[in-house]
Design a protein around this motif. Structure first.
Motif, PDB file in Angstrom:
ATOM      1  N   ALA A 105      49.783  39.923  44.716  1.00 47.57           N
ATOM      2  CA  ALA A 105      48.432  39.447  44.925  1.00 47.57           C
ATOM      3  C   ALA A 105      48.256  39.152  46.356  1.00 47.57           C
ATOM      4  O   ALA A 105      47.159  39.377  47.114  1.00 47.57           O
ATOM      5  CB  ALA A 105      48.283  38.255  44.067  1.00 47.57           C
ATOM      6  N   LYS A 106      49.272  38.572  47.015  1.00 47.23           N
ATOM      7  CA  LYS A 106      49.400  38.258  48.263  1.00 47.23           C
ATOM      8  C   LYS A 106      49.221  39.288  49.308  1.00 47.23           C
ATOM      9  O   LYS A 106      48.573  39.153  50.502  1.00 47.23           O
ATOM     10  CB  LYS A 106      50.441  37.420  48.863  1.00 47.23           C
ATOM     11  CG  LYS A 106      50.726  35.929  48.222  1.00 47.23           C
ATOM     12  CD  LYS A 106      51.857  35.363  48.560  1.00 47.23           C
ATOM     13  CE  LYS A 106      52.113  34.061  47.959  1.00 47.23           C
ATOM     14  NZ  LYS A 106      53.414  33.275  48.400  1.00 47.23           N
ATOM     15  N   LYS A 107      49.381  40.661  48.931  1.00 44.01           N
ATOM     16  CA  LYS A 107      49.219  41.675  49.818  1.00 44.01           C
ATOM     17  C   LYS A 107      47.691  42.127  49.774  1.00 44.01           C
ATOM     18  O   LYS A 107      47.333  43.148  50.679  1.00 44.01           O
ATOM     19  CB  LYS A 107      50.053  42.983  49.508  1.00 44.01           C
ATOM     20  CG  LYS A 107      51.705  42.496  49.578  1.00 44.01           C
ATOM     21  CD  LYS A 107      52.678  43.685  49.398  1.00 44.01           C
ATOM     22  CE  LYS A 107      53.838  43.386  49.406  1.00 44.01           C
ATOM     23  NZ  LYS A 107      54.856  44.401  48.850  1.00 44.01           N
ATOM     24  N   THR A 108      46.799  41.844  48.774  1.00 45.34           N
ATOM     25  CA  THR A 108      45.556  42.039  48.553  1.00 45.34           C
ATOM     26  C   THR A 108      44.383  41.241  49.591  1.00 45.34           C
ATOM     27  O   THR A 108      44.928  40.367  49.797  1.00 45.34           O
ATOM     28  CB  THR A 108      45.226  41.996  47.256  1.00 45.34           C
ATOM     29  OG1 THR A 108      44.930  40.680  46.831  1.00 45.34           O
ATOM     30  CG2 THR A 108      45.940  42.826  46.082  1.00 45.34           C
ATOM     31  N   ILE A 109      43.404  42.063  49.782  1.00 49.22           N
ATOM     32  CA  ILE A 109      42.443  41.171  50.660  1.00 49.22           C
ATOM     33  C   ILE A 109      41.908  39.952  49.907  1.00 49.22           C
ATOM     34  O   ILE A 109      41.710  38.844  50.427  1.00 49.22           O
ATOM     35  CB  ILE A 109      41.334  42.126  51.040  1.00 49.22           C
ATOM     36  CG1 ILE A 109      41.903  43.436  51.837  1.00 49.22           C
ATOM     37  CG2 ILE A 109      40.210  41.471  51.616  1.00 49.22           C
ATOM     38  CD1 ILE A 109      40.748  44.408  51.996  1.00 49.22           C
ATOM     39  N   GLU A 110      41.527  40.240  48.683  1.00 52.64           N
ATOM     40  CA  GLU A 110      41.250  39.092  47.713  1.00 52.64           C
ATOM     41  C   GLU A 110      42.366  38.210  47.502  1.00 52.64           C
ATOM     42  O   GLU A 110      41.544  36.877  47.060  1.00 52.64           O
ATOM     43  CB  GLU A 110      40.466  39.685  46.333  1.00 52.64           C
ATOM     44  CG  GLU A 110      39.474  40.669  46.639  1.00 52.64           C
ATOM     45  CD  GLU A 110      39.979  42.289  46.909  1.00 52.64           C
ATOM     46  OE1 GLU A 110      41.202  42.298  46.800  1.00 52.64           O
ATOM     47  OE2 GLU A 110      39.343  42.980  47.078  1.00 52.64           O
ATOM     48  N   LYS A 111      43.356  38.327  47.622  1.00 53.40           N
ATOM     49  CA  LYS A 111      44.436  37.239  47.149  1.00 53.40           C
ATOM     50  C   LYS A 111      44.393  36.944  45.600  1.00 53.40           C
ATOM     51  O   LYS A 111      44.177  35.719  45.259  1.00 53.40           O
ATOM     52  CB  LYS A 111      44.261  36.143  48.158  1.00 53.40           C
ATOM     53  CG  LYS A 111      44.844  36.427  49.606  1.00 53.40           C
ATOM     54  CD  LYS A 111      46.209  36.989  49.845  1.00 53.40           C
ATOM     55  CE  LYS A 111      46.193  37.076  51.225  1.00 53.40           C
ATOM     56  NZ  LYS A 111      45.882  38.284  51.711  1.00 53.40           N
ATOM     57  N   THR A 112      44.226  37.895  44.957  1.00 52.84           N
ATOM     58  CA  THR A 112      43.861  37.905  43.632  1.00 52.84           C
ATOM     59  C   THR A 112      45.003  38.547  42.638  1.00 52.84           C
ATOM     60  O   THR A 112      45.374  39.849  42.824  1.00 52.84           O
ATOM     61  CB  THR A 112      42.341  38.329  43.133  1.00 52.84           C
ATOM     62  OG1 THR A 112      41.484  37.543  43.936  1.00 52.84           O
ATOM     63  CG2 THR A 112      42.307  38.303  41.653  1.00 52.84           C
ATOM     64  N   ILE A 113      45.419  37.668  41.540  1.00 53.03           N
ATOM     65  CA  ILE A 113      46.350  38.403  40.622  1.00 53.03           C
ATOM     66  C   ILE A 113      45.528  39.237  39.772  1.00 53.03           C
ATOM     67  O   ILE A 113      44.419  38.855  39.084  1.00 53.03           O
ATOM     68  CB  ILE A 113      47.019  37.266  39.867  1.00 53.03           C
ATOM     69  CG1 ILE A 113      47.982  36.708  40.874  1.00 53.03           C
ATOM     70  CG2 ILE A 113      47.749  37.962  38.606  1.00 53.03           C
ATOM     71  CD1 ILE A 113      48.745  35.337  40.167  1.00 53.03           C
ATOM     72  N   SER A 114      45.857  40.342  39.388  1.00 52.36           N
ATOM     73  CA  SER A 114      45.084  41.265  38.721  1.00 52.36           C
ATOM     74  C   SER A 114      44.910  40.906  37.265  1.00 52.36           C
ATOM     75  O   SER A 114      45.952  40.129  36.736  1.00 52.36           O
ATOM     76  CB  SER A 114      45.827  42.746  38.911  1.00 52.36           C
ATOM     77  OG  SER A 114      46.936  42.839  37.943  1.00 52.36           O
ATOM     78  N   GLY A 115      43.845  41.249  36.687  1.00 55.05           N
ATOM     79  CA  GLY A 115      43.577  41.044  35.199  1.00 55.05           C
ATOM     80  C   GLY A 115      44.653  41.740  34.407  1.00 55.05           C
ATOM     81  O   GLY A 115      45.140  41.162  33.293  1.00 55.05           O
ATOM     82  N   GLU A 116      45.414  42.775  34.813  1.00 50.55           N
ATOM     83  CA  GLU A 116      46.260  43.548  33.991  1.00 50.55           C
ATOM     84  C   GLU A 116      47.697  42.714  33.942  1.00 50.55           C
ATOM     85  O   GLU A 116      48.031  42.513  32.970  1.00 50.55           O
ATOM     86  CB  GLU A 116      46.609  44.976  34.697  1.00 50.55           C
ATOM     87  CG  GLU A 116      45.561  46.091  34.331  1.00 50.55           C
ATOM     88  CD  GLU A 116      44.347  45.674  35.382  1.00 50.55           C
ATOM     89  OE1 GLU A 116      43.598  46.647  35.186  1.00 50.55           O
ATOM     90  OE2 GLU A 116      44.456  45.039  36.198  1.00 50.55           O
ATOM     91  N   ASP A 117      47.779  41.995  35.129  1.00 48.75           N
ATOM     92  CA  ASP A 117      49.285  41.289  35.215  1.00 48.75           C
ATOM     93  C   ASP A 117      49.035  39.970  34.467  1.00 48.75           C
ATOM     94  O   ASP A 117      49.687  39.412  33.524  1.00 48.75           O
ATOM     95  CB  ASP A 117      49.385  40.744  36.862  1.00 48.75           C
ATOM     96  CG  ASP A 117      50.069  42.062  37.527  1.00 48.75           C
ATOM     97  OD1 ASP A 117      50.772  42.944  36.764  1.00 48.75           O
ATOM     98  OD2 ASP A 117      50.080  42.018  38.834  1.00 48.75           O
ATOM     99  N   SER A 118      47.860  39.445  34.685  1.00 49.00           N
ATOM    100  CA  SER A 118      47.554  37.952  33.853  1.00 49.00           C
ATOM    101  C   SER A 118      47.692  38.481  32.386  1.00 49.00           C
ATOM    102  O   SER A 118      48.049  37.649  31.561  1.00 49.00           O
ATOM    103  CB  SER A 118      46.427  37.428  34.190  1.00 49.00           C
ATOM    104  OG  SER A 118      45.143  38.246  34.260  1.00 49.00           O
ATOM    105  N   PHE A 119      46.950  39.479  31.845  1.00 54.87           N
ATOM    106  CA  PHE A 119      46.868  39.696  30.406  1.00 54.87           C
ATOM    107  C   PHE A 119      48.345  40.306  30.123  1.00 54.87           C
ATOM    108  O   PHE A 119      48.819  39.734  28.979  1.00 54.87           O
ATOM    109  CB  PHE A 119      46.009  41.160  30.298  1.00 54.87           C
ATOM    110  CG  PHE A 119      46.066  41.335  28.882  1.00 54.87           C
ATOM    111  CD1 PHE A 119      45.236  40.652  28.024  1.00 54.87           C
ATOM    112  CD2 PHE A 119      46.671  42.471  28.165  1.00 54.87           C
ATOM    113  CE1 PHE A 119      45.329  40.813  26.599  1.00 54.87           C
ATOM    114  CE2 PHE A 119      46.608  42.773  26.773  1.00 54.87           C
ATOM    115  CZ  PHE A 119      45.836  42.036  26.039  1.00 54.87           C
ATOM    116  N   ARG A 120      49.228  40.933  30.772  1.00 53.00           N
ATOM    117  CA  ARG A 120      50.478  41.216  30.235  1.00 53.00           C
ATOM    118  C   ARG A 120      51.305  39.807  30.238  1.00 53.00           C
ATOM    119  O   ARG A 120      52.143  39.724  29.414  1.00 53.00           O
ATOM    120  CB  ARG A 120      51.182  42.065  31.516  1.00 53.00           C
ATOM    121  CG  ARG A 120      52.623  42.806  30.925  1.00 53.00           C
ATOM    122  CD  ARG A 120      53.034  43.936  31.987  1.00 53.00           C
ATOM    123  NE  ARG A 120      51.950  44.790  32.319  1.00 53.00           N
ATOM    124  CZ  ARG A 120      51.322  45.215  33.561  1.00 53.00           C
ATOM    125  NH1 ARG A 120      51.633  44.252  34.459  1.00 53.00           N
ATOM    126  NH2 ARG A 120      50.561  45.901  33.634  1.00 53.00           N
TER     127      ARG A 120
END
Length: 914
Positions: A394-409
């Motif tokens: 997430a830190k490497k993304t522009i939005e600094k956002t943990i993906s929905g797929e990761d949070s669901f996993r």
């Protein structure tokens, strides 16, 4: 200084003096109300009164209601710990008027109690009223605004008007509602929690900790329908709510709720367990953790006591979220082992005098919490590793956002609730893609619903339909007869309720009769099946359910037709006899379990149907074989005594004095039906009777004498959640069929093994020993074969041709398996360092090829999967795999050598091209 106990009692006594009746808190888990996960306000138990469905027993009542706000419109979970006044569980002090007094008295008495009785300085208090709402076409509540300056000493400038968000109270998306008037207190400028926010100005409803709501005075005048529109109730009701925790903090002159005697014993005990000290600071990880843990353990104790257990759905998921959130904060205090269960006795000491139920179920609650803590601890560390990896991405993304797929996993694999992932993300300055998470959750729910569509809740289906209200069904004869004459007064179909019309052949509907002998599904007993018929028509009843005060007979018209107004005969299926036996056996089972395991056994649910009975009960561990046998013996012994079963309807208080056992958390009326096994009950002398075996509240159908049950057999004992066990048992014909089936299996085994039935155990034991011996020999042979495979592979490595630093290893193996061949390739790649490997062997007359490439070759473009696809046709087969390892199978084992030669050629060409 007044204690919390004295403040609670003082509130009740004040309103008793004003003519109010004290009523006990309803359970946190609402009984018979699917619209609420948890009781979130004091008015929940009075909802039917507000809707005009139930007349009030008293016009004025007061109580302290147990509340849990962790879901839906009222959700304070994520705020807990960050400030001094948000909670999940809290007590709501309240007084109610059911079309008796209204706004003037409510405002006057609230002021009197706060200022004159409890001595809160009036200059610290502010009032708010409803400013109106154009969307609902509601005017401002000028009446309440004028009353504040008329019946109290508050000056006009401290009476403020706010909109719907702050001053229109609603229990949920639908239900009773109305304008409200709130009382706020100024805690002083030092309590502002937004001092660092530019241009922030302290004030009522400004979002900082300086001004806090103390008491909400709700004037219920409307009902919000499912379509969102408001309708007048035709009566005026008062519903007030004052959070005990906040009141106590003010009266005890504490900076926050957590510094009061409602929380400090829990916080002190947490400090002793963890070795940390609470300092009452905000924005401090350690102190935040203390606040979260002390709040959440109270919520868990009360919710689990009232019947909620951790699970992955509904109420259970909310409880699991609370517990796992607390466990995560326990890590801030260095706790990596279960510890929260050790706080249960402290909560009981603090609140057990006011709520005796938490004393009675303390051991059970501790067991559930400890089990859930231990379960989560095993996955938490692995989940944190996965979170760390997700956070790094997430830190490497522009939005600094943990993906929905990761949070669901994280949720699906490691049991991380979304808010726990959000909390951990917030600590690292990250966000979570909740929209994608919700999408994935919805997909999972749809899959679950599709899997369980056959279990659709008939009662919920009918209660959701619109249409005319039918008269109350007279079902008073359901205990005495299995047939009765009746008249059709309406029916439900796909369009809704019908008070007129005709039901034609083939149509599936739910018929409503003016009188019925059918038992509607209730209290764990399934509804009766049977027929409704006239001279020329026949309707098959598959299921019977109760909606409001009428009963629906759901099924299909199989011949002829029936119309509303027709006279019919209702006939219950003979299955009822089997259901009666199972229901009475359930009462015997509960008695026997308490005899064997002790009085801590408490019913958690049951299912009684013609085929079997199921009973859920509190128990920390699985029953032993000896305990199960003892339970069966006790039940069978009572059945053999052929004791009578007697029933009587009586006032609930009388039943309680008798010692009749009620299902914990169940909602009962003023009169209840009591079922006794073992003693004759004469209605005129019932208060002097004591049952020899069982005495319970029960509205179900039962046998007249328990001898008619026949046999009893427990066929399954299992866990369904932490601290809750389930027993499935058989009686009557169900047991006979079961025993006959088992007998057929024994007969088949006797023929198969050629021994008499009595010798089967010895013969099977002998066969198992022989099988074990053969398995050991086979394992030894396999190990030898594997050793031979490795020897052959090493010989191929020694003979291997090299191009540069890369070994080209191809060859045929004898007497091996796919697993051993794969192991051989792994060994060759490791020893060869840079190697391309292709091995072939014959197994069961068919050819197998295995290929492997070391990572350095893969990086240069070599691919085991591509190679295997090129050579597989030679053995008339196919295959594929990953760049590092691939496999093929084919018919022509004679062509293995040719395939290996082709593989060597292709590898050399590839390497030469590099």
């Amino acid at each position: 200084m007044l204690s919390a106990k004295q403040i609670r009692n003082g509130f009740i006594d004040f309103f008793r003096d004003k003519g109010h009746e004290f009523v006990s808190s309803s359970p946190i888990v609402p009984a018979n109300d699917e619209t609420l996960l948890f009781a979130n306000a004091g008015m929940n138990q009075f909802k039917d009164i507000f809707l005009g469905l139930t007349p009030p027993e008293h016009r004025r009542v007061a109580n302290s209601q147990k509340c849990l706000r962790v879901s839906g419109k009222h959700n304070d979970l994520e705020e807990v710990g960050k400030d001094t006044y948000h909670h999940t569980f809290f007590e709501m002090l309240g007084n109610w008027s059911f079309d008796d007094y209204f706004k003037a008295e409510t405002i006057e008495w609230a002021w009197e109690l706060l200022v004159d009785v409890w001595g809160i300085k009036p200059e610290r208090l502010w009032a708010t009223v409803f400013a109106g709402d154009s969307n609902d076409s509601l005017p401002a509540d000028e009446e309440a605004g004028n009353l504040w300056t008329k019946v109290t000493t508050i000056p006009p400038e401290r009476v403020l008007a706010f909109g719907r968000k702050d001053n229109f109270w609603e229990m949920g998306e639908a239900g009773p509602c109305g304008p409200c008037s709130e009382i706020h207190i100024d805690l002083g400028p030092e309590m502002c929690s937004r001092k660092n926010v530019p241009r922030h100005k302290c004030g009522v409803n400004s979002g900082c900790g300086r001004f806090v709501e103390l008491w909400n005075l709700v004037f219920i005048q409307f009902n919000r329908n499912e379509d969102g529109k408001l309708a007048g109730l035709g009566a005026n009701y008062v519903d007030t709510g004052a959070g005990l925790e906040r009141i106590v903090a003010v009266i005890q002159n504490k900076k926050g709720n957590y510094d009061t005697d409602l929380f400090m014993p829990i916080i002190d005990a947490t400090g002793e367990i963890t070795g940390h000290k609470y300092t009452s600071r905000l924005n401090n990880k350690t102190d935040n953790a203390f606040r979260v843990i002390s709040d959440h353990i109270r919520a868990l104790v009360f919710a689990i006591t009232d019947g909620a257990t951790p699970s992955n759905e509904g109420r259970g998921y909310v409880i699991r979220r609370i517990l796992r959130r607390a466990a995560r904060f326990g890590r801030e205090l260095g706790m990596h082992e279960p510890f929260m269960y050790r706080l249960v006795p402290v909560v009981v000491d603090c609140l057990g005098d006011a709520f005796g139920e938490i004393k009675a179920r303390a051991d059970y609650v501790s067991t559930v919490i400890e089990s859930e803590e231990a379960s989560f601890a095993t996955t938490l560390d692995r989940g944190i590793e996965m979170f760390n990896a997700a956070a790094k991405r997430a830190k490497k993304t522009i939005e600094k956002t943990i993906s929905g797929e990761d949070s669901f996993r994280l949720y699906d694999t490691y049991g991380f609730p979304l808010d726990l992932t959000q909390l951990m993300a917030e600590e690292r300055g990250l966000k979570v893609d909740t929209a994608k998470f919700d999408e994935l959750m919805d997909q999972q729910r749809q899959r679950a619903r599709a899997a369980q569509r056959g279990l659709e809740n008939l009662q919920r289906y009918y209660s959701g339909h619109k249409g005319p209200a039918f008269p109350e069904t007279n079902d008073s004869c359901k205990y005495d007869t299995d047939h009765c004459d009746s008249k059709i007064i309406g029916y439900f179909d796909n369009e809704g309720a019908n008070a007129a019309g005709r039901i034609e052949t083939g149509k599936k509907v739910g018929i409503v009769l003016d009188k019925t002998c059918f038992y509607a599904e209730m209290g764990g007993q399934v509804g009766d099946s049977g027929v409704i018929e006239s001279k020329d028509a026949r309707f098959i009843v598959d299921q019977t359910v109760g909606i409001f005060d009428y009963i629906i007979h759901a099924g299909k018209m199989v011949n002829g037709s029936l119309a509303v107004g027709d006279k019919v005969t209702a006939i219950v299926s003979k299955d009822r006899d089997a259901t009666k036996k199972n229901h009475t056996a359930t009462h015997l089972l509960q008695w026997a379990l308490r005899e064997v395991l002790g009085a801590s056994v408490a019913q958690q649910g049951s299912l009684v149907c013609p085929d079997y009975l199921r009973f859920d009960f509190t128990c920390p561990a699985a029953l032993t074989a000896q305990q199960i046998k003892k339970v069966e013996e006790l039940v069978r012994d009572k059945i053999a005594q052929d004791l009578p079963v007697n029933c009587a309807v009586m006032p609930i208080e009388q039943a309680k004095k008798l010692g009749a056992m009620a299902l914990f958390g169940e909602k009962y009326g003023s009169e209840v039906r009591v079922v006794a096994i073992g003693s004759p009950i004469e209605e005129s002398k019932i208060e002097n009777q004591k049952s020899k075996v069982s005495l319970e509240f029960c509205g179900g159908t039962h046998v007249d004498r328990i001898g008619s049950i026949g046999g009893f057999k427990i066929i399954r004992e299992e866990s369904i959640s932490a601290g809750v066990r389930r027993i499935t048992a058989l009686t009557g014909k169900g047991l006979t069929d079961y025993l006959e089936q088992r007998n057929e299996i024994v007969d088949e085994l006797s023929v198969m093994l050629k021994v008499p039935a009595e010798e089967l155990p010895n013969r099977i034991s002998q066969l198992l020993k022989e099988n074990k011996k053969l398995a050991k020999q086979l394992k030894s042979a396999t190990l030898q074969s594997g050793s031979d495979t490795m020897t052959q592979a090493r010989e191929l490595l020694e003979k291997a041709e090299k191009i540069g630093e890369t070994s080209i290893i191809t060859g045929r193996l004898d007497a091996t398996t796919i697993e051993q061949g794969r192991s051989a390739i792994d060994m060759l790649k490791k020893k060869g360092k840079s190697a391309a490997v292709v091995l072939g062997f014959e197994q069961n007359g068919k050819a197998t090829l295995l290929a492997g490439m070391t990572d350095d070759l893969v990086k240069k473009g070599s691919n085991a999967g591509d190679l295997i696809k090129q050579i597989a046709p030679i053995i008339e087969g196919g295959g594929g795999g990953r760049p590092q390892m691939a496999q093929a199978g084919g018919k022509k084992s004679k062509k293995i050598n040719e395939a290996l030669e082709k593989a060597a050629q292709l590898i050399k060409e590839k390497l030469a091209g590099e």
